[in-house]
Write an enzyme that holds these catalytic residues in place. Sequence first.
Site, PDB file in Angstrom:
ATOM      1  CG  HIS A 116       0.873  -0.675  -9.267  1.00  0.00           C
ATOM      2  ND1 HIS A 116       0.515   0.081  -8.162  1.00  0.00           N
ATOM      3  CD2 HIS A 116      -0.031  -1.872  -9.268  1.00  0.00           C
ATOM      4  CE1 HIS A 116      -0.783  -0.212  -7.785  1.00  0.00           C
ATOM      5  NE2 HIS A 116      -0.980  -1.432  -8.566  1.00  0.00           N
ATOM      6  CG  ASP A 189       6.936  -2.021  -6.945  1.00  0.00           C
ATOM      7  OD1 ASP A 189       6.683  -3.039  -6.059  1.00  0.00           O
ATOM      8  OD2 ASP A 189       6.084  -1.669  -7.616  1.00  0.00           O
ATOM      9  CD  GLN A 192       2.535  -8.573  -8.717  1.00  0.00           C
ATOM     10  OE1 GLN A 192       2.668  -9.742  -8.732  1.00  0.00           O
ATOM     11  NE2 GLN A 192       1.591  -8.020  -8.412  1.00  0.00           N
ATOM     12  CE  LYS A 215       0.367  -6.664  -4.611  1.00  0.00           C
ATOM     13  NZ  LYS A 215      -0.876  -6.882  -5.421  1.00  0.00           N
ATOM     14  CB  CYS A 357      -3.163  -0.358 -10.290  1.00  0.00           C
ATOM     15  SG  CYS A 357      -4.375  -0.318  -9.503  1.00  0.00           S
TER      16      CYS A 357
END
Length: 399
Positions: A116, A189, A192, A215, A357
């Site tokens: 991202h 990261d 997700q 999220k 993104c």
Amino acid sequence: MNATDFPILSRSVYGRPLVYLDNAATTQKPRCVVEAMVDEYYNVNANVHRGVHYLSQQATDLHEVARETVRKFIGARLSSEIIFTRGTTESVNLLASCLSRVGHGDGEVIVSAMEHHSNIVPWQLNGFTLRVIPMSDGGELDIDAFVQLFTSKTRLVSVAQVSNVLGVVNPVDEIIRIAHEHGVPVLIDGAQSAPHMPVDVSAMDCDFFAFSGHKIYGPTGVGVLYGKESMLQPLPPYQGGGEMIKNVSFSHTTYNDLPYRFEAGTPDYVGTHALAVALDYISEIGMDAIQRHEQSLTRYAVGRLTQIPRLTVYGLDALLASQSGGPVSFNIEGIHHLDLGTLLDRLGIAVRTGHHCAEPLMHRLGVEGTVRASFALYNTREEIDVLAEGIERVTKMFG
């Protein structure tokens, strides 16, 4: 989960029942999260860590209990290793800024081809050079090539656990092991991954981990940066102001202990409490159960969509191999992704279109953008059928 927990999902769009499949962008919020925010503003609202009066103490307790809730949720050792931020983007920017200020800004950061922008641009802004783990046509990272990327200038490895475009679950355990063999710390990261699968940062042995509240069924504007105490302790503050100090004079300032050194100013204490409520909500359902449900939806969606003529699912091999519950990105030959997304919207189906993104990944795939359907604990197979039928209808319109 109760069907009434998410009131927005019962609304209509253009006279059709809403089918919300844009969860990788943001999830909807359960009623208990919104009610927790309303209750705190109406009954507890006072600045934290500032006052001796009752409301301030109560608000502070909720804020620090939220920190402990996050610690347990991701398996950190200490609550002082949990830093509240505005989201994954600020978490990465915080770390990039702090590392650059301790003399690492002229170094290199290893990222993957599927990152991202928030895991690309902050490093560039702070003077780091990026070295990129290549990706196969099927969406798998080339680990052999990764090993060859380390140099004497490598300061950090920073990779997404799950791609926000391809839904692929990357082999982060192996990536962390290899990086540590080279004496290099790792940031994962988790934007997700944290909403969709169990996360244990201690077992993973990552040095840093970031995720966003919005999220994971929590409010916007709240996120988390986890860092091992040994990694955070040497770092300078990110910003200056209240709370991050011990003593201030015009000639010298001393900084606060972890985690407050990195939390300048008034935090979103209402948001942190609401995030904790969201984490408690999904923990009660069970992250294993959520993962199984979403994996089932993803497999069903892949099976349904790949039956549609001229439709290409990107990263399909790696997506199926990792049995991800992540997003599915696709295009229809001869139909622009924006046109497809716009017409699906008129049918009440909310999907994401564009580069998500992740422009470098789009370049690697050889496309301008894709349509992305992403799932959450409240989605159903029937909604995927509606999506497939909508795509088939749009395809007929284009001949």
